[in-house]
Design an enzyme around this catalytic site. Structure first.
Site, short mmCIF file in Angstrom:
data_model
loop_
_atom_site.label_atom_id
_atom_site.label_comp_id
_atom_site.label_asym_id
_atom_site.label_seq_id
_atom_site.Cartn_x
_atom_site.Cartn_y
_atom_site.Cartn_z
N GLU A 165 41.46 38.89 28.16
CA GLU A 165 42.50 39.90 28.83
C GLU A 165 43.81 40.23 28.47
OE1 GLU A 165 42.10 38.86 33.07
OE2 GLU A 165 39.86 38.85 33.22
N GLU A 363 32.95 37.03 31.91
CA GLU A 363 33.50 36.49 33.23
C GLU A 363 32.91 37.35 34.38
OE1 GLU A 363 37.57 35.76 34.17
OE2 GLU A 363 37.72 34.85 32.05
C1 BG6 Z 1 40.10 36.35 35.54
C2 BG6 Z 1 40.89 35.38 34.74
O1 BG6 Z 1 40.74 37.54 35.40
O2 BG6 Z 1 40.25 35.95 37.02
C3 BG6 Z 1 40.73 33.87 35.12
O3 BG6 Z 1 40.57 35.34 33.44
C4 BG6 Z 1 40.83 33.75 36.82
O4 BG6 Z 1 41.69 33.02 34.43
C5 BG6 Z 1 39.94 34.87 37.35
O5 BG6 Z 1 41.05 32.58 37.15
C6 BG6 Z 1 39.97 34.54 38.78
O6 BG6 Z 1 41.11 35.11 39.07
P1 BG6 Z 1 41.80 34.39 40.57
O7 BG6 Z 1 43.28 34.77 40.70
O8 BG6 Z 1 40.98 35.09 41.68
O9 BG6 Z 1 41.64 33.02 40.57
#
Ligand code: BG6
Length: 459
Positions: A165, A363
């Site tokens: 990202e 992801e």
């Molecule tokens: C993604 C990232 O965008 O979101 C991760 O690559 C991150 O590193 C994940 O942990 C979830 O985000 P958050 O802020 O809800 O933990």
């Protein structure tokens, strides 16, 4: 039956800073998260720092066994630049070489393909002190770091990724005041993004020169944009949100050029980043083999209802406003909309507008606050996560049946982890992490995913 190909990658993603932890004497250098979670501790949920992670550095064997227990065939961790090269551009830390070698070997021994990411938001502090990606010297240091990784681990790693990202550190660190260095300045954010793209190009170039048999790509968070209505003003607002937050990066990486419209706009508003002669040729010459897409939520926008302050800080939000669609389905823990159809729309966009490139979901997942409330008989009964996963996989399957070249699906994340700003507020894992004991236990969704993998799909 939603059947997926037999060679489909099923896995999970993670990142070094969010999982490894620090052990006294491990030789790791400080990065911006180690620093900011200490120095700006109040900005982190319950003040939890990077010291308090799921201890992958010490427990990687246990974690990899847990991955094998739920039949994952791929895993995407990141290498910590500041662990491998503590000051970012100097000597290599021998203990880090041992750790990453053992981690990669252990994954391979368990039949899990390592998808290695080189940068997950974690600038070494020594590099940040000389300006981070605002400074071209740091671009060169990153390319050197990438080359060292290819030399050390390239004989065994089948898939490499230059960045996770890349928009986020630029946007969150230099425009929206969420990540260190907490700057609010569009032009500086644009320079950071441009230099990050050059760093990506430099790493790909070195990789090609080494003629490794593996593949290289990048991980991007593509947020599909939906206008409030078909009114021309809402459509224009959606175009602008997409142009700034998605196309600027996607077109540079996947089409080899920034969209012409953004150049005109930035000139008009005197916001052009520092682009030097030859940079655009470098971008044009760089091709990736595989794209990872992180998908969590859609972006809904509408035409602005007020005129932005022309003397204020320039921002993409001058051209649109976020739209809260009535009746939207929310994940209230994270304050974002749940919209599985968005994954189908991204897949179609890649197919139609970006040459049907090979890609995978790098992801996807749902973070829930207070997940302990769902523990019954010693297990988190996360039926909401199973439903979320299922719905997203159905949309992905639909796109694949229409020709999208999706090669895999990796969940965020494997075991609950520390997160940027949010600490341990939202839990995402297939395994629950108990705090402070560090005990890890499978959730219902982990068992469901195992069954999906073993059946290559679900009914
Ligand atoms: C993604 C990232 O965008 O979101 C991760 O690559 C991150 O590193 C994940 O942990 C979830 O985000 P958050 O802020 O809800 O933990």
């Amino acid at each position: 039956m939603y059947k997926f190909p037999s060679d489909f990658f099923w896995g999970a993603a993670s990142s070094a800073t969010q999982s490894e932890g620090r052990v006294p004497g491990d030789g790791k250098g400080e990065n911006i998260w180690d620093y900011s979670s200490q120095q700006f501790n109040h900005r982190f949920f319950q003040g939890v720092t990077t010291e308090n992670t799921s201890h992958f550095y010490q427990d990687y064997q246990g974690d990899i066994q847990r991955m094998a227990d739920i039949s994952l065939n791929s895993f995407r961790p990141s290498i910590s630049w500041s662990r491998l090269i503590p000051d970012g551009d100097g000597p290599v830390n021998p203990q880090a070489v041992i750790f990453y070698n053992q981690m990669i070997d252990e994954l391979l021994a368990k039949g899990i393909q390592p998808f290695i990411n080189l940068y997950h938001f974690d600038m070494p502090m020594a590099m940040q002190e000389i300006g981070g990606f605002e400074n071209r010297q740091v671009v060169s240091a990153y390319v050197r770091y990438a080359k060292i990784c290819f030399e050390l681990f390239g004989d065994r790693v089948p898939y490499w990724f230059t960045f996770n990202e890349p928009m986020i550190p630029a946007e969150a660190g230099y425009l929206h005041d969420r990540h260190y260095p907490y700057v609010v300045d569009f032009k500086r954010a644009a320079t950071v993004l441009h230099h990050t793209i050059l760093a990506h190009c430099g790493a790909v170039k070195v990789f090609r020169e080494m003629a490794l048999s593996s593949k290289i790509g990048i991980i991007m968070d593509v947020i599909p944009v939906y206008p409030r209505s078909q009114h021309p003003a809402d459509l224009e607002a959606a175009e602008m949100a997409d142009l700034f937050y998605t196309k600027s990066l996607n077109d540079a990486i996947l089409k080899g050029a920034y969209p012409a419209e953004i150049g005109l706009l930035l000139k008009q508003y005197d916001q052009m980043p520092m682009i030097e002669a030859g940079d655009l040729d470098v971008i044009a010459a760089t091709k990736i083999d595989l794209l990872g897409i992180n998908y969590y939520r859609p972006r809904r926008v509408k035409a602005r209802e007020s005129v932005p302050n022309p003397h204020g800080v320039f921002s993409p939000e001058w051209f649109f406003e976020n739209y809260e669609m009535p009746g939207r389905r929310m994940n209230t823990s994270r304050g974002i909309e749940i919209y599985p159809r968005g994954l189908y729309d991204i897949a179609k966009k890649l197919q139609v507008e970006y040459g049907n490139i090979d890609w995978f979901v790098s992801e996807n997942g749902i973070g829930i606050q207070g997940e302990e409330a769902f523990i019954e008989d010693g297990m988190v009964q996360d039926d909401y996560r199973i439903a979320f996963l299922r719905e997203h996989l159905v949309e992905l399957h639909r796109a694949m049946s229409e020709g999208s070249r999706c090669l895999g699906f990796q969940m965020w994340t494997f075991v609950d982890c520390w997160s940027w700003v949010n600490g341990y507020k939202n839990r995402y894992g297939f395994y629950r992490l108990e705090l402070p004991s560090g005990e890890k236990s499978i959730k219902k969704s982990g068992l469901w995913f195992k069954e999906v993998i073993e059946n290559q799909g679900f009914n």
